[in-house]
Write a protein that holds these residues in place. Structure first.
Motif, PDB file in Angstrom:
ATOM      1  N   MET A 154      39.243  49.742  34.440  1.00  0.00           N
ATOM      2  CA  MET A 154      40.631  49.537  34.849  1.00  0.00           C
ATOM      3  C   MET A 154      40.750  48.450  35.915  1.00  0.00           C
ATOM      4  SD  MET A 154      42.094  53.377  34.926  1.00  0.00           S
ATOM      5  CE  MET A 154      41.720  54.491  33.589  1.00  0.00           C
ATOM      6  N   VAL A 155      39.819  48.428  36.847  1.00  0.00           N
ATOM      7  CA  VAL A 155      39.849  47.405  37.897  1.00  0.00           C
ATOM      8  C   VAL A 155      39.619  46.025  37.288  1.00  0.00           C
ATOM      9  CG1 VAL A 155      38.601  46.541  39.920  1.00  0.00           C
ATOM     10  CG2 VAL A 155      39.218  48.947  39.784  1.00  0.00           C
ATOM     11  N   MET A 156      38.668  45.926  36.356  1.00  0.00           N
ATOM     12  CA  MET A 156      38.398  44.630  35.735  1.00  0.00           C
ATOM     13  C   MET A 156      39.588  44.153  34.902  1.00  0.00           C
ATOM     14  SD  MET A 156      35.664  43.582  36.965  1.00  0.00           S
ATOM     15  CE  MET A 156      35.548  42.097  35.997  1.00  0.00           C
ATOM     16  N   GLU A 157      40.232  45.072  34.184  1.00  0.00           N
ATOM     17  CA  GLU A 157      41.420  44.694  33.420  1.00  0.00           C
ATOM     18  C   GLU A 157      42.521  44.193  34.355  1.00  0.00           C
ATOM     19  OE1 GLU A 157      42.598  47.998  30.998  1.00  0.00           O
ATOM     20  OE2 GLU A 157      40.939  47.720  29.606  1.00  0.00           O
ATOM     21  N   GLU A 158      42.697  44.871  35.462  1.00  0.00           N
ATOM     22  CA  GLU A 158      43.720  44.452  36.429  1.00  0.00           C
ATOM     23  C   GLU A 158      43.406  43.061  36.971  1.00  0.00           C
ATOM     24  OE1 GLU A 158      47.301  45.090  38.472  1.00  0.00           O
ATOM     25  OE2 GLU A 158      46.357  46.300  36.926  1.00  0.00           O
ATOM     26  N   LYS A 159      42.123  42.805  37.276  1.00  0.00           N
ATOM     27  CA  LYS A 159      41.731  41.491  37.780  1.00  0.00           C
ATOM     28  C   LYS A 159      41.978  40.409  36.731  1.00  0.00           C
ATOM     29  CE  LYS A 159      38.382  42.603  41.337  1.00  0.00           C
ATOM     30  NZ  LYS A 159      39.047  41.946  42.447  1.00  0.00           N
ATOM     31  N   LEU A 168      44.264  40.505  34.372  1.00  0.00           N
ATOM     32  CA  LEU A 168      45.694  40.337  34.120  1.00  0.00           C
ATOM     33  C   LEU A 168      46.437  39.672  35.274  1.00  0.00           C
ATOM     34  CD1 LEU A 168      46.463  43.702  32.318  1.00  0.00           C
ATOM     35  CD2 LEU A 168      46.446  41.418  31.319  1.00  0.00           C
ATOM     36  N   VAL A 169      46.116  40.021  36.508  1.00  0.00           N
ATOM     37  CA  VAL A 169      46.887  39.485  37.637  1.00  0.00           C
ATOM     38  C   VAL A 169      46.024  38.758  38.655  1.00  0.00           C
ATOM     39  CG1 VAL A 169      48.699  41.209  37.448  1.00  0.00           C
ATOM     40  CG2 VAL A 169      46.764  41.667  38.920  1.00  0.00           C
ATOM     41  N   GLY A 170      44.728  38.721  38.442  1.00  0.00           N
ATOM     42  CA  GLY A 170      43.835  38.078  39.401  1.00  0.00           C
ATOM     43  C   GLY A 170      43.815  36.572  39.247  1.00  0.00           C
ATOM     44  N   GLY A 171      42.741  35.971  39.700  1.00  0.00           N
ATOM     45  CA  GLY A 171      42.600  34.516  39.656  1.00  0.00           C
ATOM     46  C   GLY A 171      42.561  33.974  38.237  1.00  0.00           C
ATOM     47  N   VAL A 172      41.976  34.717  37.317  1.00  0.00           N
ATOM     48  CA  VAL A 172      41.913  34.284  35.921  1.00  0.00           C
ATOM     49  C   VAL A 172      43.114  34.870  35.191  1.00  0.00           C
ATOM     50  CG1 VAL A 172      40.535  34.324  33.820  1.00  0.00           C
ATOM     51  CG2 VAL A 172      39.403  34.342  36.040  1.00  0.00           C
ATOM     52  N   LYS A 173      44.057  34.028  34.832  1.00  0.00           N
ATOM     53  CA  LYS A 173      45.244  34.499  34.122  1.00  0.00           C
ATOM     54  C   LYS A 173      44.914  34.628  32.639  1.00  0.00           C
ATOM     55  CE  LYS A 173      48.193  34.609  37.510  1.00  0.00           C
ATOM     56  NZ  LYS A 173      48.806  35.804  37.963  1.00  0.00           N
ATOM     57  N   THR A 174      44.924  35.844  32.149  1.00  0.00           N
ATOM     58  CA  THR A 174      44.626  36.122  30.749  1.00  0.00           C
ATOM     59  C   THR A 174      45.760  36.945  30.176  1.00  0.00           C
ATOM     60  OG1 THR A 174      42.290  36.228  31.363  1.00  0.00           O
ATOM     61  CG2 THR A 174      42.859  37.032  29.199  1.00  0.00           C
ATOM     62  N   SER A 175      46.096  36.707  28.910  1.00  0.00           N
ATOM     63  CA  SER A 175      47.183  37.473  28.302  1.00  0.00           C
ATOM     64  C   SER A 175      46.749  38.923  28.103  1.00  0.00           C
ATOM     65  CB  SER A 175      47.591  36.866  26.962  1.00  0.00           C
ATOM     66  OG  SER A 175      46.614  37.121  25.978  1.00  0.00           O
ATOM     67  N   ALA A 176      47.715  39.804  28.146  1.00  0.00           N
ATOM     68  CA  ALA A 176      47.429  41.233  28.015  1.00  0.00           C
ATOM     69  C   ALA A 176      46.846  41.546  26.641  1.00  0.00           C
ATOM     70  CB  ALA A 176      48.694  42.037  28.245  1.00  0.00           C
ATOM     71  N   LYS A 177      47.331  40.891  25.608  1.00  0.00           N
ATOM     72  CA  LYS A 177      46.813  41.145  24.262  1.00  0.00           C
ATOM     73  C   LYS A 177      45.358  40.701  24.139  1.00  0.00           C
ATOM     74  CE  LYS A 177      51.205  41.248  21.969  1.00  0.00           C
ATOM     75  NZ  LYS A 177      52.083  40.753  20.967  1.00  0.00           N
ATOM     76  N   VAL A 217      43.170  40.733  26.585  1.00  0.00           N
ATOM     77  CA  VAL A 217      42.393  41.751  27.307  1.00  0.00           C
ATOM     78  C   VAL A 217      42.186  42.986  26.430  1.00  0.00           C
ATOM     79  CG1 VAL A 217      42.389  43.311  29.290  1.00  0.00           C
ATOM     80  CG2 VAL A 217      43.054  40.939  29.581  1.00  0.00           C
ATOM     81  N   VAL A 218      43.244  43.434  25.751  1.00  0.00           N
ATOM     82  CA  VAL A 218      43.141  44.595  24.863  1.00  0.00           C
ATOM     83  C   VAL A 218      42.177  44.285  23.721  1.00  0.00           C
ATOM     84  CG1 VAL A 218      44.419  46.031  23.227  1.00  0.00           C
ATOM     85  CG2 VAL A 218      45.374  45.550  25.471  1.00  0.00           C
ATOM     86  N   GLY A 219      42.251  43.078  23.177  1.00  0.00           N
ATOM     87  CA  GLY A 219      41.340  42.685  22.107  1.00  0.00           C
ATOM     88  C   GLY A 219      39.894  42.659  22.568  1.00  0.00           C
ATOM     89  N   MET A 220      39.667  42.117  23.776  1.00  0.00           N
ATOM     90  CA  MET A 220      38.302  42.090  24.321  1.00  0.00           C
ATOM     91  C   MET A 220      37.785  43.505  24.540  1.00  0.00           C
ATOM     92  SD  MET A 220      38.724  38.853  26.976  1.00  0.00           S
ATOM     93  CE  MET A 220      38.041  39.761  28.285  1.00  0.00           C
ATOM     94  N   GLU A 221      38.641  44.380  24.998  1.00  0.00           N
ATOM     95  CA  GLU A 221      38.259  45.782  25.202  1.00  0.00           C
ATOM     96  C   GLU A 221      37.848  46.416  23.870  1.00  0.00           C
ATOM     97  OE1 GLU A 221      40.396  49.909  26.680  1.00  0.00           O
ATOM     98  OE2 GLU A 221      41.347  47.997  27.100  1.00  0.00           O
ATOM     99  N   GLY A 222      38.598  46.118  22.809  1.00  0.00           N
ATOM    100  CA  GLY A 222      38.274  46.655  21.494  1.00  0.00           C
ATOM    101  C   GLY A 222      36.955  46.130  20.961  1.00  0.00           C
ATOM    102  N   VAL A 223      36.707  44.829  21.132  1.00  0.00           N
ATOM    103  CA  VAL A 223      35.454  44.244  20.649  1.00  0.00           C
ATOM    104  C   VAL A 223      34.264  44.844  21.387  1.00  0.00           C
ATOM    105  CG1 VAL A 223      34.110  42.098  20.581  1.00  0.00           C
ATOM    106  CG2 VAL A 223      36.483  42.102  19.839  1.00  0.00           C
ATOM    107  N   TRP A 224      34.372  44.955  22.706  1.00  0.00           N
ATOM    108  CA  TRP A 224      33.276  45.544  23.467  1.00  0.00           C
ATOM    109  C   TRP A 224      33.072  47.010  23.089  1.00  0.00           C
ATOM    110  CZ3 TRP A 224      29.509  43.078  25.506  1.00  0.00           C
ATOM    111  CH2 TRP A 224      29.690  41.808  26.005  1.00  0.00           C
TER     112      TRP A 224
END
Length: 138
Positions: free
Chosen positions: A54-59, A61-70, A72-79
């Motif tokens: 959860m902390v890594m997803e938050e980082k 989504l809103v941290g220094g690396v701007k990544t789209s939410a979709k 992030v969800v896709g990366m979570e699924g692949v892993w």
């Protein structure tokens, strides 16, 4: 300060549940104290992994690396798929409770799903619920 209070409440809850499990004398007599401690350690490890995720997803989504939410969800699924494939390979080589059989048999599991309308319905409904959760939870 509210985050630390929340962490404290969760930690106290985990300790209380773990102690209740260890002190319970009415439960299964076949479970040793060591097995209970291993179970508690696994629960705590699962909570640590989930919080790290959860902390890594938050980082992401809103941290220094701007990544789209979709993404992030896709990366979570692949892993998740890769991780579970590795676990399934390990479980299919471990000896199971039946003599000479593996702990988990992928072909047997797929056969059971293919020949049971109830399991097919449950698998499809599970997949739809997870997809809906990922689409609306973003």
């Amino acid at each position: 300060p509210f985050r630390w209070i929340g962490m404290g409440i969760v930690s106290v809850g985990l300790v209380l549940v773990g102690m209740a499990s260890l002190l319970d004398t009415t439960g299964n007599a076949n479970v040793s104290t060591l097995q209970k401690l291993v179970g508690i350690a696994l629960v705590i490890s699962a909570q640590l992994c989930a919080s790290f995720q959860m902390v890594m997803e938050e980082k992401l989504l809103v941290g220094g690396v701007k990544t789209s939410a979709k993404k992030v969800v896709g990366m979570e699924g692949v892993w998740g798929i890769l991780f579970m494939a590795i676990i399934l390979c390990v479980m299919s080589t471990m000896p199971g409770p039946e003599k000479g059989g593996p702990y988990e048999s992928t072909p047997e599991g797929l056969y059971m799903i293919a020949n049971s309308p109830a399991l097919i319905f449950l698998v499809i409904s599970y997949m739809c619920s997870i997809a809906l959760y990922n689409l609306t939870g973003i």
